[in-house]
Design a protein around this motif. Structure first.
Motif, PDB file in Angstrom:
ATOM      1  N   ARG A   1     -36.491 -16.568  11.570  1.00 17.18           N
ATOM      2  CA  ARG A   1     -36.098 -15.241  12.050  1.00 17.18           C
ATOM      3  C   ARG A   1     -34.742 -15.309  12.752  1.00 17.18           C
ATOM      4  O   ARG A   1     -33.909 -14.410  12.625  1.00 17.18           O
ATOM      5  CB  ARG A   1     -37.158 -14.691  13.013  1.00 17.18           C
ATOM      6  CG  ARG A   1     -36.850 -13.293  13.522  1.00 17.18           C
ATOM      7  CD  ARG A   1     -36.910 -12.285  12.390  1.00 17.18           C
ATOM      8  NE  ARG A   1     -36.513 -10.939  12.828  1.00 17.18           N
ATOM      9  CZ  ARG A   1     -35.263 -10.498  12.836  1.00 17.18           C
ATOM     10  NH1 ARG A   1     -34.271 -11.303  12.426  1.00 17.18           N
ATOM     11  NH2 ARG A   1     -34.988  -9.265  13.219  1.00 17.18           N
ATOM     12  N   ALA A   2     -34.518 -16.394  13.492  1.00 24.08           N
ATOM     13  CA  ALA A   2     -33.240 -16.562  14.190  1.00 24.08           C
ATOM     14  C   ALA A   2     -32.087 -16.804  13.221  1.00 24.08           C
ATOM     15  O   ALA A   2     -30.927 -16.561  13.568  1.00 24.08           O
ATOM     16  CB  ALA A   2     -33.333 -17.720  15.183  1.00 24.08           C
ATOM     17  N   ASP A   3     -32.379 -17.268  12.007  1.00 23.92           N
ATOM     18  CA  ASP A   3     -31.347 -17.538  11.008  1.00 23.92           C
ATOM     19  C   ASP A   3     -31.097 -16.351  10.081  1.00 23.92           C
ATOM     20  O   ASP A   3     -30.213 -16.414   9.222  1.00 23.92           O
ATOM     21  CB  ASP A   3     -31.740 -18.745  10.156  1.00 23.92           C
ATOM     22  CG  ASP A   3     -31.594 -20.058  10.909  1.00 23.92           C
ATOM     23  OD1 ASP A   3     -30.792 -20.110  11.852  1.00 23.92           O
ATOM     24  OD2 ASP A   3     -32.298 -21.024  10.556  1.00 23.92           O
ATOM     25  N   ALA A   4     -31.866 -15.281  10.223  1.00 26.47           N
ATOM     26  CA  ALA A   4     -31.717 -14.128   9.345  1.00 26.47           C
ATOM     27  C   ALA A   4     -30.362 -13.460   9.558  1.00 26.47           C
ATOM     28  O   ALA A   4     -29.767 -13.565  10.633  1.00 26.47           O
ATOM     29  CB  ALA A   4     -32.840 -13.129   9.614  1.00 26.47           C
ATOM     30  N   PRO A   5     -29.854 -12.766   8.527  1.00 30.86           N
ATOM     31  CA  PRO A   5     -28.541 -12.107   8.670  1.00 30.86           C
ATOM     32  C   PRO A   5     -28.487 -11.119   9.835  1.00 30.86           C
ATOM     33  O   PRO A   5     -27.428 -10.946  10.445  1.00 30.86           O
ATOM     34  CB  PRO A   5     -28.376 -11.386   7.327  1.00 30.86           C
ATOM     35  CG  PRO A   5     -29.218 -12.174   6.370  1.00 30.86           C
ATOM     36  CD  PRO A   5     -30.395 -12.649   7.160  1.00 30.86           C
ATOM     37  N   ASP A   6     -29.621 -10.482  10.122  1.00 27.56           N
ATOM     38  CA  ASP A   6     -29.647  -9.518  11.232  1.00 27.56           C
ATOM     39  C   ASP A   6     -30.249 -10.132  12.493  1.00 27.56           C
ATOM     40  O   ASP A   6     -30.833  -9.431  13.319  1.00 27.56           O
ATOM     41  CB  ASP A   6     -30.469  -8.283  10.838  1.00 27.56           C
ATOM     42  CG  ASP A   6     -31.925  -8.624  10.520  1.00 27.56           C
ATOM     43  OD1 ASP A   6     -32.219  -9.815  10.267  1.00 27.56           O
ATOM     44  OD2 ASP A   6     -32.773  -7.702  10.532  1.00 27.56           O
TER      45      ASP A   6
ATOM     46  N   VAL B   1     -30.605  -8.321  26.039  1.00 30.23           N
ATOM     47  CA  VAL B   1     -30.116  -8.747  24.730  1.00 30.23           C
ATOM     48  C   VAL B   1     -31.109  -8.297  23.660  1.00 30.23           C
ATOM     49  O   VAL B   1     -32.290  -8.077  23.955  1.00 30.23           O
ATOM     50  CB  VAL B   1     -29.922 -10.279  24.658  1.00 30.23           C
ATOM     51  CG1 VAL B   1     -28.935 -10.753  25.722  1.00 30.23           C
ATOM     52  CG2 VAL B   1     -31.251 -11.012  24.812  1.00 30.23           C
ATOM     53  N   PRO B   2     -30.681  -8.155  22.406  1.00 34.09           N
ATOM     54  CA  PRO B   2     -31.616  -7.814  21.326  1.00 34.09           C
ATOM     55  C   PRO B   2     -32.650  -8.928  21.142  1.00 34.09           C
ATOM     56  O   PRO B   2     -32.308 -10.113  21.133  1.00 34.09           O
ATOM     57  CB  PRO B   2     -30.710  -7.683  20.100  1.00 34.09           C
ATOM     58  CG  PRO B   2     -29.339  -7.452  20.648  1.00 34.09           C
ATOM     59  CD  PRO B   2     -29.277  -8.203  21.937  1.00 34.09           C
ATOM     60  N   VAL B   3     -33.907  -8.525  20.993  1.00 30.01           N
ATOM     61  CA  VAL B   3     -35.012  -9.482  20.925  1.00 30.01           C
ATOM     62  C   VAL B   3     -35.866  -9.199  19.685  1.00 30.01           C
ATOM     63  O   VAL B   3     -36.144  -8.035  19.371  1.00 30.01           O
ATOM     64  CB  VAL B   3     -35.901  -9.398  22.184  1.00 30.01           C
ATOM     65  CG1 VAL B   3     -37.043 -10.413  22.108  1.00 30.01           C
ATOM     66  CG2 VAL B   3     -35.073  -9.618  23.441  1.00 30.01           C
ATOM     67  N   ALA B   4     -36.274 -10.251  18.996  1.00 30.82           N
ATOM     68  CA  ALA B   4     -37.235 -10.144  17.900  1.00 30.82           C
ATOM     69  C   ALA B   4     -38.444 -11.014  18.224  1.00 30.82           C
ATOM     70  O   ALA B   4     -38.349 -11.968  19.015  1.00 30.82           O
ATOM     71  CB  ALA B   4     -36.612 -10.581  16.573  1.00 30.82           C
ATOM     72  N   ALA B   5     -39.575 -10.678  17.603  1.00 33.57           N
ATOM     73  CA  ALA B   5     -40.819 -11.382  17.907  1.00 33.57           C
ATOM     74  C   ALA B   5     -41.341 -12.131  16.686  1.00 33.57           C
ATOM     75  O   ALA B   5     -41.178 -11.691  15.546  1.00 33.57           O
ATOM     76  CB  ALA B   5     -41.878 -10.396  18.399  1.00 33.57           C
ATOM     77  N   TYR B   6     -41.976 -13.261  16.971  1.00 38.32           N
ATOM     78  CA  TYR B   6     -42.713 -14.005  15.948  1.00 38.32           C
ATOM     79  C   TYR B   6     -44.159 -14.099  16.425  1.00 38.32           C
ATOM     80  O   TYR B   6     -44.420 -14.573  17.532  1.00 38.32           O
ATOM     81  CB  TYR B   6     -42.129 -15.409  15.745  1.00 38.32           C
ATOM     82  CG  TYR B   6     -42.986 -16.266  14.857  1.00 38.32           C
ATOM     83  CD1 TYR B   6     -42.906 -16.154  13.470  1.00 38.32           C
ATOM     84  CD2 TYR B   6     -43.912 -17.162  15.391  1.00 38.32           C
ATOM     85  CE1 TYR B   6     -43.717 -16.921  12.640  1.00 38.32           C
ATOM     86  CE2 TYR B   6     -44.723 -17.928  14.575  1.00 38.32           C
ATOM     87  CZ  TYR B   6     -44.627 -17.808  13.192  1.00 38.32           C
ATOM     88  OH  TYR B   6     -45.432 -18.553  12.377  1.00 38.32           O
TER      89      TYR B   6
END
Length: 234
Positions: free
Chosen positions: A123-128, A199-204
Motif C-alpha cells: 500500500r505504501a508503494d502504490a502510486p497514490d 498527514v494522509p493516512v491509509a489503513a491495512y
C-alpha cells in the motif's frame, strides 16, 4: 529506497511491569519484533530506542542497533511516540545515513506476520501512496451502532449519528492495533511536529487474532494462546 525499522521500548510500564522483556514463547518479548524485522528483505537495519540499559542489552543480543540510550525528556509516561521516532531518525541522518522510509513496529505486538508487513508495504508503494500506512482491525465496536459516550448530565448516548438498529447498516470503522506503521520520511517529520492525523493516512486490515496489543497480564496470556496456534514459520 532505504527502509529501516524502528522499535520504541521504554523501561517503565505500569500495566505490566517489564513487559517489553518478559519471556514470550522462549524469547524476550521485544526480540520477536526485532527478529521479525531482520528477516524481512525490505528492511536494511533495525534500530531500538529505549531509556533502559537492560532492554538495550537484550535488543543488541537480538540483532538490533542501539545508537544511544534515549534522553530522559523523551522517556516520560506522557511522551508522544512520534517525537521519539523522529529523534532517532534525525540522529541516524546526522551520522550520514539516507533514510526514505521507516517501518515502526510496536514491541508489544508479537503476532504480526510477514504477509501483514508485505500488505502495508504494498500500500505504501502504490502510486497514490499516502504519508503513512498503519495497521488496523475490526474490533466489533462501532460508534454508529454500539459505542456510547457520556453526556454532561451523566447520561449516555450513541457516539455518532442517530443510532442504527443493525450493525450491517453502519459505516465500516476500524480500530488501530498499533502493530505496524510505515512512514514516508517527510511525513514522519511533519507528523512529529503537527500530529499523526496531520498527514494522509491509509489503513491495512489485520485479523483480530493477530491484533493483540500486550498491556496487561491478561493480554499477555491471550497473545501466548494465539501465538501457540499460529502456523509454524510465521
Amino acid at each position: 529506497m532505504t527502509t529501516i525499522a524502528t522499535i520504541c521500548a521504554r523501561g517503565g510500564s505500569k500495566g505490566l511491569p517489564g513487559k517489553n522483556i518478559l519471556p514470550f514463547a522462549g524469547l524476550p518479548l521485544i526480540a520477536h519484533s526485532i527478529r521479525f524485522a531482520l528477516r524481512h528483505p525490505a528492511i536494511s537495519a533495525v534500530y531500538v530506542s529505549t531509556d533502559d540499559p537492560e532492554i538495550a542489552h537484550i535488543a543488541r543480543e537480538a540483532g538490533a542497533v542501539m545508537p544511544y540510550l534515549r534522553p530522559a525528556e523523551l522517556a516520560r509516561d506522557d511522551t508522544p511516540k512520534l517525537p521519539v521516532i523522529e529523534h532517532l531518525v534525525a540522529y541516524l541522518e546526522a551520522q550520514g545515513q539516507t533514510i526514505t522510509r521507516i517501518v515502526d513496529l510496536q514491541p508489544t505486538s508479537p503476532l504480526r506476520t510477514p504477509e501483514d508487513l508485505d500488505g502495508c508495504l504494498a500500500r505504501a508503494d502504490a502510486p497514490d501512496a499516502p504519508g503513512l500506512v498503519l495497521s488496523v482491525f475490526d474490533s466489533g465496536s462501532n460508534p454508529y451502532f454500539n459505542l456510547v459516550e457520556e453526556q454532561p448530565d451523566g447520561s449516555v448516548s450513541i457516539s455518532k449519528g442517530g443510532g442504527l438498529t443493525a450493525r450491517q447498516c453502519a459505516p465500516k470503522v476500524w480500530a488501530l492495533n498499533g502493530s505496524i506503521y510505515v512512514w514516508r520520511r517527510e511525513a514522519l517529520a511533519h507528523a512529529a511536529q503537527h500530529g499523526l492525523w496531520s498527514v494522509p493516512v491509509a489503513a491495512y486490515a489485520m485479523p483480530p487474532q493477530r491484533s493483540v496489543d500486550i498491556d496487561t497480564a491478561d493480554d499477555f496470556a491471550l497473545a501466548e494462546w494465539h501465538y501457540a496456534r499460529q502456523p509454524s514459520g510465521t
